[in-house]
Design a protein around this motif. Sequence first.
Motif, PDB file in Angstrom:
ATOM      1  N   TRP A   1       6.715   1.500   9.206  1.00 13.09           N
ATOM      2  CA  TRP A   1       5.636   0.642   8.746  1.00 13.09           C
ATOM      3  C   TRP A   1       6.171  -0.733   8.395  1.00 13.09           C
ATOM      4  CZ3 TRP A   1       3.046   4.392   4.657  1.00 13.09           C
ATOM      5  CH2 TRP A   1       2.464   5.470   5.354  1.00 13.09           C
ATOM      6  N   LYS A   2       5.319  -1.731   8.475  1.00 11.61           N
ATOM      7  CA  LYS A   2       5.694  -3.075   8.032  1.00 11.61           C
ATOM      8  C   LYS A   2       6.122  -3.027   6.574  1.00 11.61           C
ATOM      9  CE  LYS A   2       2.823  -5.777  11.229  1.00 11.61           C
ATOM     10  NZ  LYS A   2       2.506  -4.650  12.125  1.00 11.61           N
TER      11      LYS A   2
ATOM     12  N   ALA B   1       5.819  -1.116   0.926  1.00  9.44           N
ATOM     13  CA  ALA B   1       5.883  -1.368  -0.517  1.00  9.44           C
ATOM     14  C   ALA B   1       4.548  -1.061  -1.185  1.00  9.44           C
ATOM     15  CB  ALA B   1       6.293  -2.813  -0.775  1.00  9.44           C
ATOM     16  N   ALA B   2       3.448  -1.433  -0.540  1.00 17.88           N
ATOM     17  CA  ALA B   2       2.120  -1.176  -1.106  1.00 17.88           C
ATOM     18  C   ALA B   2       1.855   0.321  -1.218  1.00 17.88           C
ATOM     19  CB  ALA B   2       1.053  -1.843  -0.251  1.00 17.88           C
TER      20      ALA B   2
ATOM     21  N   MET C   1       1.444   5.124  -4.812  1.00 18.34           N
ATOM     22  CA  MET C   1       1.927   6.450  -5.212  1.00 18.34           C
ATOM     23  C   MET C   1       2.329   6.488  -6.677  1.00 18.34           C
ATOM     24  SD  MET C   1       1.471   8.507  -2.721  1.00 18.34           S
ATOM     25  CE  MET C   1      -0.038   7.536  -2.501  1.00 18.34           C
ATOM     26  N   ALA C   2       2.699   5.340  -7.234  1.00 18.55           N
ATOM     27  CA  ALA C   2       3.043   5.296  -8.660  1.00 18.55           C
ATOM     28  C   ALA C   2       1.840   5.632  -9.530  1.00 18.55           C
ATOM     29  CB  ALA C   2       3.590   3.918  -9.028  1.00 18.55           C
TER      30      ALA C   2
ATOM     31  N   GLU D   1      13.135  -1.707  -6.022  1.00 20.85           N
ATOM     32  CA  GLU D   1      11.883  -2.035  -6.706  1.00 20.85           C
ATOM     33  C   GLU D   1      10.901  -0.863  -6.646  1.00 20.85           C
ATOM     34  OE1 GLU D   1       8.149  -5.226  -6.434  1.00 20.85           O
ATOM     35  OE2 GLU D   1       9.842  -5.378  -5.047  1.00 20.85           O
ATOM     36  N   ALA D   2      10.840  -0.194  -5.500  1.00 25.44           N
ATOM     37  CA  ALA D   2       9.951   0.962  -5.365  1.00 25.44           C
ATOM     38  C   ALA D   2      10.377   2.079  -6.306  1.00 25.44           C
ATOM     39  CB  ALA D   2       9.941   1.455  -3.921  1.00 25.44           C
TER      40      ALA D   2
END
Length: 304
Positions: free
Chosen positions: A12-13, A18-19, A24-25, A52-53
């Motif tokens: 995925w891009k 990241a989105a 999921m958080a 960051e994720a």
Amino acid sequence: MDLTIGPNQFFWKSDDWAAFYADMAQAPIERVVLGELVCSKRLPFYGDRIPEAISTLQDGGKQVALTSLALVTLKRERKMTAELAEMGVEVEVNDLTALQSLPKGAPFSVGPLVNVYNEGTLEWLARLGATRICLPPELTLQSVEVLARRASDLGVAIEVWGYGRLPLAISGRCYHARLHGRAKDSCLFACEDDPDGLRVSTLEDQPFLAMNGVQTLSDSYACAAFQIEALADAGVSALRLSPHSQGFAQICQLFRQRLDGALDGAGLASGVQDAAKDVRLSDGFLQGARGADWSPINREGNQT
């Protein structure tokens, strides 16, 4: 029973990747496995966003693990695998060669691409430090019950595949590159055009498989909607939901409702098919039949 989000199998891009993990958080799940499972060439496109994720997911109260590659063949891939242990989170092993890169005695988890088919293998992994094992998705309910019982004696948590296209094989060749007339080393990341894999049909135009770079997947999306009670009775600790681009946050909600008793199997299956359009569901492996079979068809003659 808990919910685990398995590693994203697709390319995925970076912003979409990241989105997804930001979503999921906030999702009603307990554990997330992230990182690159299929092709090491994809990792540079989002690798710098992994820390960051991890932080975002942990701030959301999620347990986090990093997956190893499913097939390690190159020196740089061995280096990547060794660096996983330096990230400060649990490592999920999906290729046994990753074990040599882990600190001796460090706990780890085992992904569904490792062939844990019998108690002997399970016991060996537990002695090495495995604390959680996601069983291969082709096992029947009877086999799951036997392994879960032994795992309980060893203090090892057992996960079972709950949703998503099933990982069937990894190859040294890239199917996406070949389809576009390219060499693997100059693939131009053709797999990015198919965020849930590319369907492969037979010569009779019947759905057969899906391809994802070097990976072969099932065409159908496995769904354990009708086996939740049996899996819980067997001692299964968690269901694994595999990321897909269509309606995944909603699907997480639906599975949570099913585990909490607010939905029955038919309600979950119907909700999944509303959230992810044009997918064919299956549960044949758990039922001991053909993997592509869907039990409501066998029971009622039509799909629920």
